[in-house]
Design an enzyme around this catalytic site. Structure first.
Site, PDB file in Angstrom:
ATOM      1  N   LYS A 158       8.002  -7.103   6.006  1.00 16.21           N
ATOM      2  CA  LYS A 158       7.556  -5.754   6.359  1.00 16.21           C
ATOM      3  C   LYS A 158       8.504  -5.179   7.408  1.00 16.21           C
ATOM      4  CE  LYS A 158       3.382  -3.381   8.124  1.00 16.21           C
ATOM      5  NZ  LYS A 158       1.998  -3.571   8.609  1.00 16.21           N
TER       6      LYS A 158
ATOM      7  N   SER B  26      -1.559  -0.935   6.174  1.00 15.67           N
ATOM      8  CA  SER B  26      -0.221  -0.400   6.284  1.00 15.67           C
ATOM      9  C   SER B  26       0.844  -1.252   5.599  1.00 15.67           C
ATOM     10  CB  SER B  26       0.142  -0.255   7.761  1.00 15.67           C
ATOM     11  OG  SER B  26       0.215  -1.531   8.382  1.00 15.67           O
TER      12      SER B  26
ATOM     13  N   SER C 203      -4.532  -4.294   7.828  1.00 15.35           N
ATOM     14  CA  SER C 203      -3.285  -3.918   7.155  1.00 15.35           C
ATOM     15  C   SER C 203      -2.674  -4.967   6.229  1.00 15.35           C
ATOM     16  CB  SER C 203      -2.228  -3.516   8.191  1.00 15.35           C
ATOM     17  OG  SER C 203      -2.524  -2.246   8.703  1.00 15.35           O
TER      18      SER C 203
END
Lengths: 480, 106
Positions: A77, A152, A176
């Site tokens: 990420k 997210s 997330s």
């Protein structure tokens, strides 16, 4: 035939000399090539570097010196530092930033010969539940490209969902990792707060932030956790507790009956999608049929958990994000006249709308006039939430609930509906607020074919039990 | 502190003046259009988090840390965490030794 979503399968093929790490990397690169323009997952693909590393690891394999993760290809990420590589939390304000060191998780994975194939998009500074708040545009759900992947860590989830890599590291502050895992039909783990070092993770809300793992197989997640978890000289909040050999114990769930709690209102609350309530009912029945004790547990504080989370996480965010000032790194507004306008213009031009909203809210709850009424109040309720949840685990081994109140929504569907977007995290925020480990497991599909996730929460540092139980649930489902 | 107690039940309304104060503290600027959007967003969120006042927290200690680790200490040893050049590498404006900013002292 190699199953590219199972490290066991890859390892066997490598051991039997049926494939090479180079060939494995080529496979994933090909999938990325085919799918990335539609799904908008990877911000950068390290093609040449991955190929070179594959050759080195193939050599190590032939010499018998390869690490435990040789052949594992992962994505990161865009909030995890990887030395010499770009990093910008999917924000304009970190335009051009290059990591000067590795996050502890990256150091530990590379030491075991993982290959990092690229970095993937997310909601800006990990703030969002749909992956639509990104300077690089929305990431799409691979199974339903008109829908969001969740957020997210949406890019991480889709990179695994679409078979662009085997596993991905994301971050989970209020859901997330778990929420996108549920929307993308894969497994997502948020460990106990402090189980994994946060060194090298761009900070959002420091008392909630955890690094989490996405995969399709429990055993791959267990092995990865075993390698990245544990004490760290450069993160004093990382736990000193010994790291169990998670990968050795995932079959340890014996037949003995367990005490399982379920969130009482998950069966009859009409604001929850009926097909998700049905999944809960079916799961409860299945577990009971296996001889487990499954009982409802009320959680009156649930509706107060999101407000607590938004007060405390935005307060921490407004503090953490003060470092983005246009001086030491990233974007600087060309229009600044003096120091104050340099700060203001840089931040105004560099941050997106959701990030500004949270900085403003956090600044509000921390400001002198409102500190006690909001910030301190939320810290007190946080204690009540944590105590209540720990109390549940005095009587039960696991607590099951839906991961999300609804299935993946359409891209743009919740635009402008800030509070409704926040409600997507209703069931994931409690474990974050209490610092407990939780996992989302693909448990059912809706009539439209949308993934439905089951969330299992466990007591602090009970990842070993949690992963074994997950493995057991997966086997029960397959046995059906 | 009786003054604070009164504020607990007060319904806060973000207006232009409060928004300006908060945006200065946050080092952010809002245009006229984005200002009204932000005001309505903040009021929406604050209306929703007001709900916390329903809970009696009399006598409850605030939870300030979630980690159960207490004073994790290690030997102190001299070691540069990041070399000078790496530290300056990402600067939008720099010279050989320092970050550059607009003139502060006349």
């Amino acid at each position: 035939m190699i199953d590219f979503s199972s490290f066991a399968s890859i390892r066997t093929a490598l051991h039997d000399k049926k494939t090479t790490v180079s060939a494995i990397v080529s496979h994933y690169l090909q999938v990325i090539e085919q799918k990335n323009s539609e799904l908008n997952v990877f911000l950068e693909v390290y093609t040449q570097e991955a190929q070179n590393r594959a050759l080195e690891i193939d050599k190590k394999l032939s010499e018998g010196t390869a690490g435990r993760l040789a052949g594992m290809v992962i994505s990161l990420k865009d909030v995890i530092c990887h030395k010499g590589h770009g990093l910008q939390a999917s924000s304009k304000i970190l335009e051009g930033f290059e990591s000067q060191f590795d996050a502890t998780v990256v150091t530990r994975l590379l030491a075991e010969d993982v290959i990092i194939i690229g970095r993937v998009g997310c909601d800006e500074f990990a703030m969002g539940s749909s992956n639509e708040n990104s300077a690089f545009g929305a990431v799409r759900n691979a199974d339903h490209p008109d829908r969001v992947p969740g957020g997210s860590s949406g890019g991480s989830a889709v990179s695994v969902q679409a078979g662009m890599c085997l596993l991905s590291l994301g971050s989970d502050t209020g859901g997330s990792v778990r929420q996108p895992a549920a929307f993308c039909n894969i497994i997502g783990l948020k460990p106990t707060y402090g189980r994994i070092s946060r060194y090298g993770l761009i900070a959002y809300a420091s008392s909630f932030d955890t690094i989490g793992i996405f995969s399709k197989q429990v055993e791959d997640m267990a092995l990865t956790l075993e390698i990245i978890a544990g004490a760290d000289d450069v993160d004093s909040t990382a736990s000193q507790k010994t790291v169990p050999a998670y990968s050795q114990s995932i079959d340890a769930m014996d037949k003995s009956p367990r005490k399982i709690a379920y969130l009482a209102r998950a069966l009859d609350d009409e604001s929850i999608n009926p097909e998700i309530r049905q999944m809960m009912a079916d799961t409860i029945e299945t577990l009971k049929a296996q001889g487990h004790s499954v009982e409802p547990v009320d959680f009156q504080l649930l509706d107060y958990t999101l407000p607590v989370y938004y007060i405390l996480s935005t307060a921490e965010a407004s503090t953490n994000l003060s470092r983005f000032d246009g001086i030491r790194y990233g974007y600087r507004s060309p229009d600044a006249q003096d120091l104050e306008s340099l700060y203001k213009k840089t931040r105004t031009e560099g941050f997106g709308q959701e990030v500004k909203r949270r900085i403003m809210l956090g600044t509000f709850v921390l400001s002198a006039d409102y500190y006690d009424a909001y910030f301190t109040k939320a810290q007190k309720v946080r204690r009540l939430i944590r105590e209540k949840m720990l109390e549940v685990f005095k009587n039960y081994d696991f607590w099951i609930m839906p991961t999300t109140p609804d299935t993946a929504f359409k891209i743009g569907e919740l635009k402008g509906e800030t509070v409704n977007m926040y409600l997507a995290d209703l069931f994931t925020v409690p474990a974050s607020t209490a610092g407990l480990p939780a996992i989302s497991i693909p448990q059912a599909k809706s009539s439209e074919g949308l993934a439905i996730g089951l969330q299992v929460v466990a007591n602090e540092f009970e990842e070993e039990q949690l992963l074994a139980f997950t493995n057991y649930l997966q086997k029960l489902k397959k046995g059906k | 502190m009786p003054e604070l107690k009164q504020k607990k039940t007060m319904k806060v309304n973000v207006d232009s003046e409060l928004l300006y104060k908060l945006s200065h503290l946050s080092r952010l600027e809002f245009s006229e259009k984005s200002e009204s959007d932000m005001i309505s967003d903040l009021n929406g969120i604050l209306g929703w988090i007001e709900k916390l006042n329903e809970i009696d927290t009399e006598g409850i200690e605030p939870l300030t840390h979630i980690s159960s680790e207490v004073n994790v200490l290690r030997e102190d040893h001299k070691e540069p965490p990041l070399d000078h050049e790496s530290g300056l590498k990402n600067a939008p404006k720099r010279d050989s030794d320092y970050f550059r900013v607009p003139k502060v002292i006349e």
